[in-house]
Scaffold this active site. Sequence first.
Site, mmCIF file in Angstrom:
data_model
loop_
_atom_site.group_PDB
_atom_site.id
_atom_site.type_symbol
_atom_site.label_atom_id
_atom_site.label_comp_id
_atom_site.label_asym_id
_atom_site.label_seq_id
_atom_site.Cartn_x
_atom_site.Cartn_y
_atom_site.Cartn_z
ATOM 1 N N ARG A 1 -1.960 -3.799 8.195
ATOM 2 C CA ARG A 1 -2.388 -3.704 6.785
ATOM 3 C C ARG A 1 -1.800 -2.474 6.113
ATOM 4 N NH1 ARG A 1 -8.607 -4.175 6.173
ATOM 5 N NH2 ARG A 1 -7.977 -3.520 4.073
ATOM 6 N N HIS B 1 -14.290 3.663 0.104
ATOM 7 C CA HIS B 1 -14.173 2.887 1.352
ATOM 8 C C HIS B 1 -13.118 3.483 2.275
ATOM 9 C CE1 HIS B 1 -15.978 -0.881 -0.772
ATOM 10 N NE2 HIS B 1 -16.879 0.025 -0.503
ATOM 11 N N GLY C 1 -10.954 -5.534 -11.510
ATOM 12 C CA GLY C 1 -10.497 -6.239 -10.319
ATOM 13 C C GLY C 1 -11.377 -6.155 -9.105
ATOM 14 N N SER D 1 -14.845 -8.249 -7.213
ATOM 15 C CA SER D 1 -15.758 -9.398 -7.272
ATOM 16 C C SER D 1 -17.209 -8.965 -7.175
ATOM 17 C CB SER D 1 -15.445 -10.360 -6.118
ATOM 18 O OG SER D 1 -15.719 -9.709 -4.878
ATOM 19 N N TYR E 1 -5.116 -2.843 11.545
ATOM 20 C CA TYR E 1 -5.090 -1.850 10.467
ATOM 21 C C TYR E 1 -3.687 -1.284 10.260
ATOM 22 C CZ TYR E 1 -9.985 -1.978 9.348
ATOM 23 O OH TYR E 1 -11.215 -2.403 8.880
#
Length: 270
Positions: free
Chosen positions: A69, A121, A205, A207, A66
């Site tokens: 990221r 999230h 953007g 899915s 993380y």
Amino acid sequence: MSASELVTGDGPIVFLTGAGISAESGIPTFRGAEGYWRVGSRNYQPTEMATAEAFARMPEEVWRWYLFRRGVCRAAAPNAAHLALVAVEQRLGERFLLVTQNVDGLHLRAGSSPARTYQIHGNLDFCRCSGGCGPAVRPLPAALPVDWGKERSPTDAELAALRCECGRWLRPHVLWFDESYDEPLYRYLSATRAAGAAAALIVVGTSGATTLPARMCETVVARGAPFIVVDPEPTVFSEMAERSPRGQFRRGSASAILPSLIEELGRPPI
Ligand code: APR
């Protein structure tokens, strides 16, 4: 039909974004060719890292991933699509709402207001005590460098900084696959209510792989409210839009489509 002709009702104009809006800022998506769920870490299956179970078993390894990221996200800059949302928020004021799945923090860095941005999230720049101590959501300790190479291991001082005052591990403020949405941390009820009242939902953007966004889209389509999807590729949401009378699939990249779509929204009658 232009967006302003399509969007005629009262209620909030809700934007729902996913990793695709940050792709042009250089942040990998999740399920694209170089996506995080495809590449992941050297030793583990990608999605395995994003679970409370993995964190309990190997907190240091999960933190390393993380922090890497977070470094990628902090090195990126908001693009024209993020900035277009800031502009439309300034114009729409109370009628604007942004629900994002992105943990990259780019919407807030672009200037979107925390009050009208639901990060469903979480956000990689924040953490919590894994034991639930208050305050719940807090910024990552300053002792942790932002630039974090993929293979880098934390020093003893950095490992100490990853502990709460209570002695337990701090954990990333992100929603993991084996966890559930809630209201206090992830604005689940607020996002659900927004879909129930939206004058329009504009999806950019994503899915459509996660439950709350899917439920929001189903709610808006079931209400017969305007539903616009922006994506360079067909998705489950673009197919829903093409099937619904007040749906539109605007095929293209976020930075190419969103500014002009927002421009359209600006023309009377809104
Ligand atoms: N502009 C707009 N959309 C784009 C662009 C672009 N430049 N580039 C890619 N996309 C689209 C892809 O076509 C795809 O439909 O963005 C979408 C990205 O999909 P995913 O990688 O699945 O990411 P997302 O939908 O945000 O994932 C949702 O899943 O695993 C969880 O927590 C994770 O928040 C994430 C959630």
